[in-house]
Design an enzyme around this catalytic site. Structure first.
Site, mmCIF file in Angstrom:
data_model
loop_
_atom_site.group_PDB
_atom_site.id
_atom_site.type_symbol
_atom_site.label_atom_id
_atom_site.label_comp_id
_atom_site.label_asym_id
_atom_site.label_seq_id
_atom_site.Cartn_x
_atom_site.Cartn_y
_atom_site.Cartn_z
ATOM 1 N N CYS A 2 1.501 -0.317 -3.433
ATOM 2 C CA CYS A 2 0.052 -0.210 -3.304
ATOM 3 C C CYS A 2 -0.402 -0.408 -1.859
ATOM 4 O O CYS A 2 0.243 -1.128 -1.092
ATOM 5 C CB CYS A 2 -0.617 -1.285 -4.154
ATOM 6 N N ARG A 27 4.119 4.799 1.681
ATOM 7 C CA ARG A 27 4.588 3.593 0.987
ATOM 8 C C ARG A 27 4.929 3.871 -0.471
ATOM 9 O O ARG A 27 5.584 3.057 -1.108
ATOM 10 C CB ARG A 27 3.513 2.507 1.053
ATOM 11 N N TRP A 74 0.509 1.917 -7.049
ATOM 12 C CA TRP A 74 1.872 2.162 -7.548
ATOM 13 C C TRP A 74 1.964 1.336 -8.827
ATOM 14 O O TRP A 74 1.936 0.107 -8.784
ATOM 15 C CB TRP A 74 2.888 1.691 -6.515
ATOM 16 N N ASN A 102 -3.594 -5.556 -4.181
ATOM 17 C CA ASN A 102 -2.134 -5.352 -4.114
ATOM 18 C C ASN A 102 -1.473 -6.605 -4.667
ATOM 19 O O ASN A 102 -1.977 -7.712 -4.447
ATOM 20 C CB ASN A 102 -1.657 -5.200 -2.669
ATOM 21 N N GLY A 103 -0.322 -6.458 -5.307
ATOM 22 C CA GLY A 103 0.401 -7.634 -5.785
ATOM 23 C C GLY A 103 0.307 -7.751 -7.296
ATOM 24 O O GLY A 103 -0.013 -6.778 -7.994
ATOM 25 N N GLU A 494 25.974 3.206 0.390
ATOM 26 C CA GLU A 494 24.726 3.674 0.997
ATOM 27 C C GLU A 494 24.583 5.195 0.829
ATOM 28 O O GLU A 494 23.474 5.693 0.576
ATOM 29 C CB GLU A 494 24.698 3.260 2.488
ATOM 30 N N LYS A 498 21.460 7.002 -1.028
ATOM 31 C CA LYS A 498 20.632 8.040 -0.399
ATOM 32 C C LYS A 498 20.519 9.254 -1.316
ATOM 33 O O LYS A 498 19.439 9.798 -1.506
ATOM 34 C CB LYS A 498 21.213 8.500 0.953
ATOM 35 N N GLU A 501 18.301 8.466 -4.390
ATOM 36 C CA GLU A 501 16.889 8.256 -4.075
ATOM 37 C C GLU A 501 16.117 9.559 -3.942
ATOM 38 O O GLU A 501 15.003 9.672 -4.439
ATOM 39 C CB GLU A 501 16.745 7.499 -2.740
ATOM 40 N N HIS A 517 41.067 2.499 -11.863
ATOM 41 C CA HIS A 517 40.669 1.484 -12.847
ATOM 42 C C HIS A 517 39.437 1.912 -13.632
ATOM 43 O O HIS A 517 38.740 1.067 -14.190
ATOM 44 C CB HIS A 517 40.432 0.143 -12.151
ATOM 45 N N LYS A 616 8.140 2.516 -0.545
ATOM 46 C CA LYS A 616 8.776 2.161 0.725
ATOM 47 C C LYS A 616 8.930 0.654 0.853
ATOM 48 O O LYS A 616 9.968 0.159 1.246
ATOM 49 C CB LYS A 616 7.927 2.709 1.873
#
Ligand code: G6P
Length: 621
Positions: A2, A27, A74, A102-103, A494, A498, A501, A517, A616
């Protein structure tokens, strides 16, 4: 996540609010809204839209509004609907209260119950609407909007940044924060003051910023339309306080896209410069000094016998790489833990531990909470590696190292990661030096390697078209496997992150020795296998693992160093980078994986910078 933008100004604030929301788009959000109070009007005008800020902008005309608040949401509590979008409004008894938040309000259920009993009707499923009604109820009993907000604040549990306006207070904007950032931007005219949750929304107007502290409350008010704005700032105990005005070095150009197609592309190509900036002081000085990490770093490092790294997402992967450096160079035992796990785990604190948090934004709720948890366990030596100087994480840590990557807008982190690695390598060398594990010749040879790093990275980026060439072969795939060994295992992690995402292809990473395994059972012609293959001491072990893949008909994509002797063949694609870069190799080998993910996402027509469902900066738990 947010975002909040708000303003009290001499001219119509609507264009600033829309522009501010656009600057916060990076964001991550799923709906947007704004509310303004026109001069002379007794009613707040509100617009909300699901989807992009552009949709909202179409609804909002120009006006004479000198006061307004705006938000990108968000979704956390309640689905992505217009009713759940902010601002939230509470209307009754001749009073309209409107606010953005926000929060998360943790005690929203009990407050909602009480407000319903008092006759309030809820139009959304959000925790935010509770605050709107509570402020409405409280303002009816007081004469002052700031006073009312302070009384409300005392009833709230959780983390929040809130900005509110009221139809009874036409020249007043009030705000408060706890655990979520909120920044004042002082306009060039004394008649204009702006507010936002992120400096990037303010820098089009001003570089003069005031960072509110946890618990602060602020009222911005003016006597008459277009008059000078007075600022009243209270701390959490209600005492008047001053907070310093800080000049941000961030400019509107820093957050502009320029000639690039996407922020992610821009940021990948900024990596050589970002690394040079991050390393500048060290390679220039030609020697390592603990003072790079803070005044008391030398004495803290001298006592350190164990390192605990806490982080989330890509920053966690940087921590995993750092463990190899810290243990091999400085001979310091190191534990790396996902912040959201650590904060709720009953761990055994080891004495003489240096707690390192890694974060691009410095606002990730889980990382901040993990740091507080570590402190509550008696671990008081804390070092933040972070990209945002004014962030909560920097302020909460006694030692700090700022990566100088510049603003990172793309949700998929790239330059933040490589600069974090550079910072962690410097830290490992510095600790090694302090522990007499680094000779002067070794120090110089590492510094020389660091000096060459930006140029080496440019060479990797120059091979973009080769990696883009691979992308077409991934477009139709549903799964991919990434393999690495040793210090390149976190790089494989990583690479898989990527791809997940931004391309939404299911990707997993394995330490190549683990293949037999379990994951080998998944390998067939439909499963591309990407291998990170530097010319290091584990190369022959990795080669054997890759043979196991080929023998099962798997299609291999090998990112190798010169001299690794992988011969391209049917089902075996090879791109060679330069000579092996020794301990710095992970910083180079991650770049092809970034490029690959970017081009696969492009080929699948995805919004690369704003992938679905992701944010973000994750400022909620
Ligand atoms: C989000 C971002 C990731 C990032 C993670 C940690 O999930 O989308 O790119 O790695 O948060 O963020 P931080 O700002 O703490 O590095």
């Amino acid at each position: 996540m947010c975002g909040i933008v708000a303003a009290l100004a001499a001219s119509d604030v609507t264009p600033f609010l829309i522009d501010g929301l656009r600057r916060l788009e990076y964001r991550g959000y799923d709906s947007a809204g704004l509310a303004v109070l026109e001069e002379g009007s007794a009613h707040i005008r509100r617009h909300r839209a699901v989807g992009r800020v552009a949709e909202l902008a179409k609804q909002v005309g120009q006006g004479e509004a000198g006061l307004g608040i705006a938000h990108t949401r968000w979704a956390t509590h309640g689905a992505v609907t217009e009713d759940n979008a902010h601002p939230h409004l509470s209307v009754g008894q001749g009073l309209e209260i409107c606010l953005v938040h926000n929060g998360i309000i943790e005690n929203h259920a009990s407050l909602r119950h009480e407000l319903k009993q008092a006759g309030y009707v809820f139009a959304s499923q959000t925790d935010t609407e509770v605050v709107a009604h509570l402020l409405h109820q409280t303002r009816l009993k007081t004469t002052d909007l700031l006073q009312a907000l302070m009384m409300v604040q005392r009833q709230l549990q959780g983390a929040y940044a809130i900005a509110a306006i009221s139809s009874k207070d036409p020249g007043t904007l009030v705000a408060t924060r706890l655990g979520a950032p909120l920044i004042l931007g002082l306009g060039h005219q004394t008649t204009d003051v702006f507010l936002a949750s992120d400096a990037s929304a303010l820098v089009s107007q001003t570089q003069d910023l005031v960072y509110l502290e946890d618990g602060d409350l602020v009222a911005l008010s003016r006597e008459a339309s277009g008059g000078v704005v007075q600022r009243r700032l209270l701390d959490r105990s209600g005492q008047t306080v001053e907070r310093p005005i800080q000049q941000t070095s961030l400019s509107a150009d820093d957050v502009a896209l320029g000639p690039y197609g996407h922020y992610m592309q821009k940021e990948m190509f900024e990596q050589p410069g970002a690394l040079a900036n991050t390393l500048e002081m060290v390679v220039g000085a030609n020697s390592l000094s603990a003072s790079l990490f803070g005044q008391s770093a030398a004495s803290v490092f001298a006592q350190t016998e164990h390192v605990l790294i806490l982080a989330c997402g890509t920053s966690f992967h940087a921590g995993l790489v750092a463990r190899y450096w810290l243990e091999s160079l400085a001979h310091l035992p190191c534990t790396v833990e996902i912040a959201s796990e650590y904060r709720y785990r009953q761990s055994v604190p080891l004495p003489k531990t240096l707690v390192i948090t890694i974060s691009q934004s410095g606002e990730t709720a889980d990382t901040l909470a993990a740091l507080e948890h570590a402190k509550s366990q008696g671990l008081s030596q804390t070092l933040a590696i972070c990209n945002v100087p004014e962030s909560s994480l920097i302020r909460a840590s006694s030692l700090r190292f700022l990566t100088r990557a510049g603003p990172e807008i793309g949700v998929a982190s790239t330059k933040a990661f490589t600069t974090q690695l550079a910072a962690l390598f410097l830290l490992s060398l510095t600790l090694a030096k302090g522990r007499q594990r680094l000779s002067a010749a070794e120090e110089q040879s590492h510094l020389t390697a660091l000096r060459h790093l930006p140029a080496a990275l440019k060479t990797v980026l120059a091979a973009e078209s080769a990696f883009a060439g691979w992308a077409g072969r991934f477009v139709q795939k549903s799964h991919a496997l990434f393999l690495g060994r040793g210090i390149h295992y976190p790089i494989a992690l990583e690479g898989a992150l990527k791809l997940k995402e931004i391309s939404y292809i299911h990707a997993e990473a394995y330490a190549a020795g683990e293949l037999k395994h379990g994951p080998l059972a998944l390998v067939d012609a439909e499963m591309p296998v990407v291998a990170v293959a530097p010319n290091d001491q584990l190369l022959e072990k990795l080669r054997s693992n890759l043979e196991e893949v080929r023998a099962r008909g798997g299609e291999l994509y090998v990112i190798a160093d010169q001299g690794t002797r992988f011969e391209p063949a049917e089902g075996l694609h090879v791109i060679e980078l330069g000579d092996h870069a020794g301990l710095l190799s992970p910083i180079l080998h991650v770049v092809p994986l970034q490029l690959l993910a970017y081009h696969v996402a492009l080929a699948r027509n995805h919004d690369v910078d704003k992938p679905r469902n992701l944010a973000k900066s994750v400022t909620v738990e």
